[in-house]
Enzyme design. Sequence first.
Site, PDB file in Angstrom:
ATOM      1  N   GLY A 284       0.830  -1.029  -0.060  1.00  0.00           N
ATOM      2  CA  GLY A 284       0.173  -0.003   0.034  1.00  0.00           C
ATOM      3  C   GLY A 284       0.885   1.250  -0.136  1.00  0.00           C
ATOM      4  O   GLY A 284       1.831   1.457   0.890  1.00  0.00           O
TER       5      GLY A 284
ATOM      6  N   GLY B 252      -0.491   4.364   0.332  1.00  0.00           N
ATOM      7  CA  GLY B 252      -1.311   5.353   1.036  1.00  0.00           C
ATOM      8  C   GLY B 252      -0.073   6.248   2.044  1.00  0.00           C
ATOM      9  O   GLY B 252       1.082   6.113   1.971  1.00  0.00           O
ATOM     10  N   TYR B 253      -0.768   6.910   3.085  1.00  0.00           N
ATOM     11  CA  TYR B 253       0.008   7.589   3.909  1.00  0.00           C
ATOM     12  C   TYR B 253       0.884   6.787   4.690  1.00  0.00           C
ATOM     13  O   TYR B 253       2.254   7.250   4.831  1.00  0.00           O
ATOM     14  CB  TYR B 253      -0.776   8.408   5.009  1.00  0.00           C
ATOM     15  CG  TYR B 253      -1.870   9.487   4.357  1.00  0.00           C
ATOM     16  CD1 TYR B 253      -1.047  10.563   3.789  1.00  0.00           C
ATOM     17  CD2 TYR B 253      -3.159   9.479   4.120  1.00  0.00           C
ATOM     18  CE1 TYR B 253      -2.085  11.738   3.071  1.00  0.00           C
ATOM     19  CE2 TYR B 253      -3.975  10.599   3.549  1.00  0.00           C
ATOM     20  CZ  TYR B 253      -3.423  11.560   3.134  1.00  0.00           C
ATOM     21  OH  TYR B 253      -4.204  12.558   2.609  1.00  0.00           O
ATOM     22  N   ALA B 254       0.435   5.642   5.351  1.00  0.00           N
ATOM     23  CA  ALA B 254       1.189   4.796   6.092  1.00  0.00           C
ATOM     24  C   ALA B 254       2.315   4.031   5.394  1.00  0.00           C
ATOM     25  O   ALA B 254       3.582   4.130   5.641  1.00  0.00           O
ATOM     26  CB  ALA B 254       0.241   3.651   6.739  1.00  0.00           C
TER      27      ALA B 254
ATOM     28  N   ASN C  24       1.657  -1.503  -4.818  1.00  0.00           N
ATOM     29  CA  ASN C  24       0.624  -0.751  -4.779  1.00  0.00           C
ATOM     30  C   ASN C  24      -0.412  -0.909  -6.112  1.00  0.00           C
ATOM     31  O   ASN C  24       0.061  -1.249  -7.158  1.00  0.00           O
ATOM     32  CB  ASN C  24       1.064   0.884  -4.712  1.00  0.00           C
ATOM     33  CG  ASN C  24      -0.224   1.641  -4.136  1.00  0.00           C
ATOM     34  OD1 ASN C  24      -0.955   1.284  -3.323  1.00  0.00           O
ATOM     35  ND2 ASN C  24      -0.735   2.524  -5.180  1.00  0.00           N
TER      36      ASN C  24
ATOM     37  N   VAL D  16      -2.490  -6.984  -4.289  1.00  0.00           N
ATOM     38  CA  VAL D  16      -2.482  -7.843  -3.330  1.00  0.00           C
ATOM     39  C   VAL D  16      -3.769  -8.743  -3.273  1.00  0.00           C
ATOM     40  O   VAL D  16      -4.697  -8.221  -2.839  1.00  0.00           O
ATOM     41  CB  VAL D  16      -1.992  -7.318  -2.106  1.00  0.00           C
ATOM     42  CG1 VAL D  16      -1.770  -8.253  -1.204  1.00  0.00           C
ATOM     43  CG2 VAL D  16      -0.632  -6.439  -2.282  1.00  0.00           C
TER      44      VAL D  16
ATOM     45  N   GLU E 191     -17.611  17.003   5.666  1.00  0.00           N
ATOM     46  CA  GLU E 191     -16.578  17.622   4.769  1.00  0.00           C
ATOM     47  C   GLU E 191     -17.320  17.587   3.083  1.00  0.00           C
ATOM     48  O   GLU E 191     -17.139  18.594   2.636  1.00  0.00           O
ATOM     49  CB  GLU E 191     -15.086  16.903   4.891  1.00  0.00           C
ATOM     50  CG  GLU E 191     -14.753  17.189   6.205  1.00  0.00           C
ATOM     51  CD  GLU E 191     -12.863  17.260   6.312  1.00  0.00           C
ATOM     52  OE1 GLU E 191     -12.519  16.205   5.624  1.00  0.00           O
ATOM     53  OE2 GLU E 191     -12.622  18.050   7.151  1.00  0.00           O
TER      54      GLU E 191
ATOM     55  N   ASP F 100      -5.021   2.359   8.260  1.00  0.00           N
ATOM     56  CA  ASP F 100      -6.419   1.773   8.465  1.00  0.00           C
ATOM     57  C   ASP F 100      -6.834   0.135   8.733  1.00  0.00           C
ATOM     58  O   ASP F 100      -7.758  -0.290   9.063  1.00  0.00           O
ATOM     59  CB  ASP F 100      -7.371   2.275   7.500  1.00  0.00           C
ATOM     60  CG  ASP F 100      -7.694   3.760   7.900  1.00  0.00           C
ATOM     61  OD1 ASP F 100      -7.036   4.526   8.551  1.00  0.00           O
ATOM     62  OD2 ASP F 100      -8.689   4.188   7.209  1.00  0.00           O
TER      63      ASP F 100
ATOM     64  N   GLN G 140      -3.513  10.940  10.504  1.00  0.00           N
ATOM     65  CA  GLN G 140      -2.652  11.325  11.464  1.00  0.00           C
ATOM     66  C   GLN G 140      -1.946  10.146  12.160  1.00  0.00           C
ATOM     67  O   GLN G 140      -0.712  10.178  12.350  1.00  0.00           O
ATOM     68  CB  GLN G 140      -3.104  12.224  12.343  1.00  0.00           C
ATOM     69  CG  GLN G 140      -2.404  12.753  13.600  1.00  0.00           C
ATOM     70  CD  GLN G 140      -2.995  13.770  14.532  1.00  0.00           C
ATOM     71  OE1 GLN G 140      -2.612  14.327  15.544  1.00  0.00           O
ATOM     72  NE2 GLN G 140      -4.384  13.880  14.471  1.00  0.00           N
TER      73      GLN G 140
HETATM   74  C1  FAD Z   1     -12.807  11.692   2.356  1.00  0.00           C
HETATM   75  C2  FAD Z   1     -11.876  11.695   3.509  1.00  0.00           C
HETATM   76  C3  FAD Z   1     -11.406  12.549   4.420  1.00  0.00           C
HETATM   77  C4  FAD Z   1     -10.537  12.197   5.098  1.00  0.00           C
HETATM   78  N1  FAD Z   1      -9.933  13.185   5.884  1.00  0.00           N
HETATM   79  C5  FAD Z   1      -9.055  12.926   6.709  1.00  0.00           C
HETATM   80  C6  FAD Z   1      -8.293  14.049   7.331  1.00  0.00           C
HETATM   81  O1  FAD Z   1      -8.628  15.236   7.230  1.00  0.00           O
HETATM   82  N2  FAD Z   1      -7.323  13.787   8.494  1.00  0.00           N
HETATM   83  C7  FAD Z   1      -7.218  12.378   8.619  1.00  0.00           C
HETATM   84  O2  FAD Z   1      -6.215  12.234   9.618  1.00  0.00           O
HETATM   85  N3  FAD Z   1      -7.948  11.478   8.223  1.00  0.00           N
HETATM   86  C8  FAD Z   1      -8.925  11.507   7.337  1.00  0.00           C
HETATM   87  N4  FAD Z   1      -9.296  10.609   6.523  1.00  0.00           N
HETATM   88  C9  FAD Z   1      -8.973   9.113   6.789  1.00  0.00           C
HETATM   89  C10 FAD Z   1      -7.543   8.925   6.346  1.00  0.00           C
HETATM   90  O3  FAD Z   1      -7.687   9.224   5.018  1.00  0.00           O
HETATM   91  C11 FAD Z   1      -7.273   7.621   6.364  1.00  0.00           C
HETATM   92  O4  FAD Z   1      -7.171   7.261   7.850  1.00  0.00           O
HETATM   93  C12 FAD Z   1      -5.984   7.211   5.780  1.00  0.00           C
HETATM   94  O5  FAD Z   1      -5.914   7.416   4.564  1.00  0.00           O
HETATM   95  C13 FAD Z   1      -5.278   5.926   6.054  1.00  0.00           C
HETATM   96  O6  FAD Z   1      -4.257   5.787   5.564  1.00  0.00           O
HETATM   97  P1  FAD Z   1      -3.585   4.389   5.070  1.00  0.00           P
HETATM   98  O7  FAD Z   1      -2.193   4.575   4.374  1.00  0.00           O
HETATM   99  O8  FAD Z   1      -3.561   3.167   5.989  1.00  0.00           O
HETATM  100  O9  FAD Z   1      -4.451   3.688   3.896  1.00  0.00           O
HETATM  101  P2  FAD Z   1      -4.957   4.348   2.318  1.00  0.00           P
HETATM  102  O10 FAD Z   1      -4.651   5.847   2.393  1.00  0.00           O
HETATM  103  O11 FAD Z   1      -6.327   3.770   2.222  1.00  0.00           O
HETATM  104  O12 FAD Z   1      -3.996   3.855   1.530  1.00  0.00           O
HETATM  105  C14 FAD Z   1      -3.848   2.485   0.979  1.00  0.00           C
HETATM  106  C15 FAD Z   1      -3.168   2.238  -0.273  1.00  0.00           C
HETATM  107  O13 FAD Z   1      -2.944   0.932  -0.424  1.00  0.00           O
HETATM  108  C16 FAD Z   1      -3.826   0.644  -1.911  1.00  0.00           C
HETATM  109  N5  FAD Z   1      -4.375  -0.671  -2.130  1.00  0.00           N
HETATM  110  C17 FAD Z   1      -5.267  -0.922  -1.349  1.00  0.00           C
HETATM  111  N6  FAD Z   1      -5.731  -2.188  -1.515  1.00  0.00           N
HETATM  112  C18 FAD Z   1      -4.644  -2.719  -2.212  1.00  0.00           C
HETATM  113  C19 FAD Z   1      -4.388  -4.323  -2.949  1.00  0.00           C
HETATM  114  N7  FAD Z   1      -5.197  -4.989  -2.535  1.00  0.00           N
HETATM  115  N8  FAD Z   1      -3.326  -4.421  -3.512  1.00  0.00           N
HETATM  116  C20 FAD Z   1      -2.531  -3.233  -3.717  1.00  0.00           C
HETATM  117  N9  FAD Z   1      -2.750  -2.034  -3.170  1.00  0.00           N
HETATM  118  C21 FAD Z   1      -3.757  -1.743  -2.372  1.00  0.00           C
HETATM  119  C22 FAD Z   1      -4.690   1.846  -2.136  1.00  0.00           C
HETATM  120  O14 FAD Z   1      -4.703   2.143  -3.703  1.00  0.00           O
HETATM  121  C23 FAD Z   1      -3.858   3.071  -1.449  1.00  0.00           C
HETATM  122  O15 FAD Z   1      -2.792   3.560  -2.143  1.00  0.00           O
HETATM  123  C24 FAD Z   1     -10.080  10.812   5.546  1.00  0.00           C
HETATM  124  C25 FAD Z   1     -10.724   9.811   4.753  1.00  0.00           C
HETATM  125  C26 FAD Z   1     -11.739  10.074   3.741  1.00  0.00           C
HETATM  126  C27 FAD Z   1     -12.183   9.064   3.018  1.00  0.00           C
END
Ligand code: FAD
Length: 393
Positions: A8, A10-12, A33, A78, A166, A292, A310
């Site tokens: 992934g 994403g942010y993490a 990804n 994945v 939002e 997440d 965050q």
């Molecule tokens: C509209 C909206 C607004 C938000 N606003 C805020 C905010 O202002 N502040 C805040 O702190 N949080 C906010 N959040 C929550 C925040 O976006 C999430 O908590 C954060 O994105 C989690 O980060 P992550 O890296 O765990 O996952 P994600 O951001 O979901 O990243 C996961 C990554 O994995 C990839 N992926 C997924 N499944 C697969 C797979 N099977 N195979 C390969 N790749 C895959 C995805 O394409 C993505 O690139 C918001 C959420 C939404 C929906």
Amino acid sequence: MKRIVVLGAGYAGLRVVKQLTHAKVDAQIVLVNKNPYHYESTQLHEVAAGTKQPADITFDIRPLLARKRNVEVIIDEVTRVDQDARKVELKNGEPLDYDYLVNALGFESETFGIKGADENGWPLIDIETAVAARKHLESTLANYRRSHDVNDLHIVVCGAGFTSIEYLGELVHRLPRLAKEYGFPMELVKVDCIEAAPKILPMFEPSLSAWAVKYLERKGVTFHVATPITEVRPGAVVSNDTEFPANTIIWTTGVHGSHVIADSGYDQKRNRVVVEDDLRIADHPDQFLIGDVSAVPNPGNGRLYPTTGQISIAQADAAAANLASLLRGGKTKKFVFKPLGTVCSLGPGAGIASIDMMGHWKLKGSKVSIVKKMINDRTVLELANIRTMLESD
Ligand SMILES: Cc1cc2nc3c(=O)[nH]c(=O)nc-3n(C[C@H](O)[C@H](O)[C@H](O)COP(=O)(O)OP(=O)(O)OC[C@H]3O[C@@H](n4cnc5c(N)ncnc54)[C@H](O)[C@@H]3O)c2cc1C
């Protein structure tokens, strides 16, 4: 050389890769990804409402990471983690072996099994769904000139969590412009927000959440609290005996972790795994789960922290430091989270914020947009633009 596989971008996931390269770990890092780009999921509601374009919130991860000597990027989906064999199974490519795994596959839309929600609601979980929701909204509003069906001008937003609120802020900001563009009467537009819980934005002090509700009500939103959704039909949201007719139904009731978690046999609830205090999992210490797909207990009250960008970024820093230490033969440290506060935007010109930095600050109104612009997110400082973060090497 050890191999660390990060799932992934994403942010993490991206933050872990960045911190591991900064730490100059002696390991090969493989990032998987499904898309070649990163998207700022905290801004998906703006793409869905049409106040931002996908290009404003995405960037290609490959050229940025190509400069890193020991990082390989694989664009694939994945499907499963074979935890005992230490292999990641991919949709298109060969399985990938790992010595350490960082699982950061993020979130998916939660329907709570409500009949028709998947088929008839528009979720906001990635670029594809946000763009689809925007296209549907615009074409339905535009259709009113031909159909004269008032339901084309009725919009229901399901849920009143952060994403819903939002989104509503952006939507009410954009609607008058869309009315001019597509020639529909604003006075016939109806925006309903339906929430099962008795309160809107309960995580804020009552004075701030009340301000946000009044602000959106003045802009034409009607809130229906303590109204559990029982079914979503084509053209209507149903709560027991009440129907809310609308030809645009936005589904933002909440999220759960990636389905890959359940498919891989993790001990999970809603595709989230409760992690140990160093962010690994008890039965497989070669794995870190962050963002997440993870659940972190708050030692203060025993409840789980809400999943946010965050905490994802804070976890990524801790997981990378722990991985670097393990690779050097050292020990891991406890993850300690200090929330910095919360910002909820209500469109480009307003918002509410509760900030815990150098004291406790309650903000509302246009000041919040300035805060939001400065930090480009509701979660204060830690989510500094991730692209800048990667380029700053
Ligand atoms: C509209 C909206 C607004 C938000 N606003 C805020 C905010 O202002 N502040 C805040 O702190 N949080 C906010 N959040 C929550 C925040 O976006 C999430 O908590 C954060 O994105 C989690 O980060 P992550 O890296 O765990 O996952 P994600 O951001 O979901 O990243 C996961 C990554 O994995 C990839 N992926 C997924 N499944 C697969 C797979 N099977 N195979 C390969 N790749 C895959 C995805 O394409 C993505 O690139 C918001 C959420 C939404 C929906």
